[in-house]
Design an enzyme around this catalytic site. Structure first.
Site, PDB file in Angstrom:
ATOM      1  N   ASP A  13       0.813  -1.216   0.000  1.00 34.44           N
ATOM      2  CA  ASP A  13       0.000   0.000   0.000  1.00 34.44           C
ATOM      3  C   ASP A  13       0.850   1.270   0.000  1.00 34.44           C
ATOM      4  O   ASP A  13       0.465   2.289   0.574  1.00 34.44           O
ATOM      5  CB  ASP A  13      -0.963   0.028   1.212  1.00 34.44           C
ATOM      6  N   GLY A  40      -4.079  -4.722  -4.292  1.00 32.23           N
ATOM      7  CA  GLY A  40      -5.099  -3.768  -4.668  1.00 32.23           C
ATOM      8  C   GLY A  40      -4.397  -2.506  -5.112  1.00 32.23           C
ATOM      9  O   GLY A  40      -3.744  -1.850  -4.308  1.00 32.23           O
ATOM     10  N   HIS A  41      -4.438  -2.234  -6.377  1.00 31.20           N
ATOM     11  CA  HIS A  41      -3.785  -1.040  -6.888  1.00 31.20           C
ATOM     12  C   HIS A  41      -4.848  -0.050  -7.331  1.00 31.20           C
ATOM     13  O   HIS A  41      -5.639  -0.336  -8.215  1.00 31.20           O
ATOM     14  CB  HIS A  41      -2.855  -1.390  -8.058  1.00 31.20           C
TER      15      HIS A  41
HETATM   16  P1  IMP Z   1      -2.373 -12.797   1.991  1.00 33.93           P
HETATM   17  O1  IMP Z   1      -1.430 -12.272   0.985  1.00 33.93           O
HETATM   18  O2  IMP Z   1      -3.812 -12.578   1.645  1.00 33.93           O
HETATM   19  O3  IMP Z   1      -2.089 -14.225   2.357  1.00 33.93           O
HETATM   20  O4  IMP Z   1      -2.157 -11.955   3.342  1.00 33.93           O
HETATM   21  C1  IMP Z   1      -0.946 -12.026   4.099  1.00 33.93           C
HETATM   22  C2  IMP Z   1      -0.612 -10.658   4.673  1.00 33.93           C
HETATM   23  O5  IMP Z   1      -0.266  -9.776   3.615  1.00 33.93           O
HETATM   24  C3  IMP Z   1      -1.758  -9.979   5.419  1.00 33.93           C
HETATM   25  O6  IMP Z   1      -1.207  -9.196   6.471  1.00 33.93           O
HETATM   26  C4  IMP Z   1      -2.356  -9.055   4.377  1.00 33.93           C
HETATM   27  O7  IMP Z   1      -3.039  -7.962   4.952  1.00 33.93           O
HETATM   28  C5  IMP Z   1      -1.102  -8.626   3.657  1.00 33.93           C
HETATM   29  N1  IMP Z   1      -1.347  -8.192   2.269  1.00 33.93           N
HETATM   30  C6  IMP Z   1      -1.573  -8.965   1.196  1.00 33.93           C
HETATM   31  N2  IMP Z   1      -1.717  -8.217   0.095  1.00 33.93           N
HETATM   32  C7  IMP Z   1      -1.571  -6.950   0.474  1.00 33.93           C
HETATM   33  C8  IMP Z   1      -1.564  -5.706  -0.227  1.00 33.93           C
HETATM   34  O8  IMP Z   1      -1.737  -5.626  -1.436  1.00 33.93           O
HETATM   35  N3  IMP Z   1      -1.357  -4.592   0.530  1.00 33.93           N
HETATM   36  C9  IMP Z   1      -1.127  -4.650   1.862  1.00 33.93           C
HETATM   37  N4  IMP Z   1      -1.108  -5.778   2.550  1.00 33.93           N
HETATM   38  C10 IMP Z   1      -1.317  -6.923   1.870  1.00 33.93           C
END
Ligand code: IMP
Length: 404
Positions: A13, A40-41
């Site tokens: 982010d 999420g972009h």
């Molecule tokens: P996962 O990638 O859904 O398995 O989540 C693992 C960790 O990465 C969690 O803390 C999520 O909130 C974080 N996370 C995954 N994708 C993003 C992103 O695009 N932005 C910020 N945090 C992310």
């Protein structure tokens, strides 16, 4: 060399979507190398807000080619929805058949693991962990596995049995094999026009003199190897991930732009030394609009953490830096950053190496009279120039600082 890699230096982010969209106009292709629909972009362009999870954000420019490499895991439902939202992308979007598919049972398991765990990771529940687990367990279903029914029928049995057993252990229903095959058959029909060998494609682009952006999702401290494990994602958002995720020789990536936000945020669980559980944290959240693009969850907010940036610049070998959301800090009116840590009585300017030390970190702060001074401090510490400063949501709101 034609490759410029964009990576996040914090916990994701950082505003990479905006950076990539801003730089895409000078590039011919944008390639994603890891992650999946957990990303999420958000991009503001032509007076509209776009949010992408899987498609490379540069695809908003009509003459930019989008590429998705084998390092990415693909959720068919999200992919189809995003392509449909932009119209037909045939001839402009290329997906490598070695990319793995996030199956509905992966998303279900992510949900089951997280909701039943006493210590959840705080994942996005997009099935990223289970899909990458299957990749390494060598039972993943790849896009290239689904075009030949005889092959798939035989190949899928190991994945089916394994995943069924896990889901059943939660006393949850599991779909019939024929339902899963039907789902994959439909996806095969849709995705077949987008499939390409990205190694060959990138080589051809290289030869034609094209300039190519490599788009990282998430951030350095969510990397499986170098992040705050186990509170990480299941992929490699660091510059090295671009090489393994797309099949590009490391020496060809000559430019690595590290993106960081003028303060710090994190979604999900895990250590966060400069977190402000206070009015200031709330101000950063509200002024900065710090709510997840994928899940809508409020992000945890706090001050800029320079030791984190310093270490991330080393891991990624950043050649330049791009700072975002300086306008948010300007509105808060305080320019404060951690410049070192007290770790259990020991002074350190680098993040802890051992997981239990994160709990012992006491950030040592410095107040700066303005953001320009704060950024100069970051440059001095990282020995890397900040070439762009983003001061607003729109494409145009970027100050070119030095040789950008
Ligand atoms: P996962 O990638 O859904 O398995 O989540 C693992 C960790 O990465 C969690 O803390 C999520 O909130 C974080 N996370 C995954 N994708 C993003 C992103 O695009 N932005 C910020 N945090 C992310």
């Amino acid at each position: 060399m034609p490759y410029t890699c964009i990576v996040g230096l914090q916990w994701g982010d950082e505003g990479k979507g905006k950076v990539i969209d801003f730089l895409a106009k000078e590039h011919d292709a944008v390639a994603r190398f890891q992650g999946g629909a957990n990303a999420g972009h958000t991009v503001y362009a032509n007076g509209k807000r776009y949010s992408f999870h899987l498609l490379p954000s540069g695809i908003l420019w009509d003459d930019v080619i989008g590429i998705i490499g084998p390092g990415v895991v693909i959720d068919p439902d999200v992919l189809i929805k995003e392509i449909e939202s932009l119209g037909d992308l045939k001839g402009r979007l290329f997906i490598d058949p070695r990319a793995h598919i996030v199956m509905p049972y992966h998303k279900l398991q992510d949900f089951l693991f997280e909701s039943s765990s006493k210590k959840p990771i705080g994942t996005t529940k997009r099935g990223i962990g289970p899909a990458n687990r299957d990749r390494y367990a060598r039972i993943g279903i790849r896009i290239g596995d689904i075009f030949n029914e005889d092959y798939l029928n035989e190949y899928i049995t190991r994945a089916y049995d394994f995943n069924r057993r896990i889901v059943k252990s939660y006393s949850h229903e599991f779909p019939e094999l024929r339902e899963i095959l039907e789902y994959l058959r439909n996806f095969a029909e849709y995705v077949k026009d987008y499939v390409a060998d990205v190694v060959v494609l990138l080589e051809e682009l290289e030869k034609s003199g094209a300039r190519i952006l490599l788009e990282g999702a998430q951030g350095t401290y969510l990397d499986t190897n170098f992040g705050t494990y186990p509170y990480v994602t299941s992929s490699h958002p660091i510059a090295g991930g671009a090489s393994t995720g797309l099949g590009i020789a490391p020496w060809k990536i000559k430019r690595v732009i590290g993106v960081f936000k003028a303060y710090t945020t994190r979604v999900g669980e895990g250590p966060f030394p400069t977190e402000e559980i206070s009015e200031v944290g709330d101000m950063l959240k509200e002024i900065g609009g710090e709510y997840g693009t994928t899940t809508g969850r409020p992000r945890r907010c706090g001050w800029l953490d320079i030791p984190l940036i310093k270490y991330a610049v080393i891991i990624n070998g950043c050649t330049d830096l791009f700072v975002t959301k300086v306008d948010v800090l300007e509105r808060v009116g305080v320019y404060k950053a951690a410049v070192g840590y007290n770790i259990n009585g020991r002074y350190s300017e680098l993040p802890p190496l051992y997981p239990y030390e994160w709990e012992m970190v006491e950030p040592l702060y410095k107040d700066f009279p303005n953001w320009e001074n704060m950024l100069e401090y970051v440059e001095k510490t990282t020995r890397t120039e900040i070439i762009f400063v983003s001061v607003g949501k729109e494409r145009e709101k970027v100050i070119e600082r030095k040789g950008g």
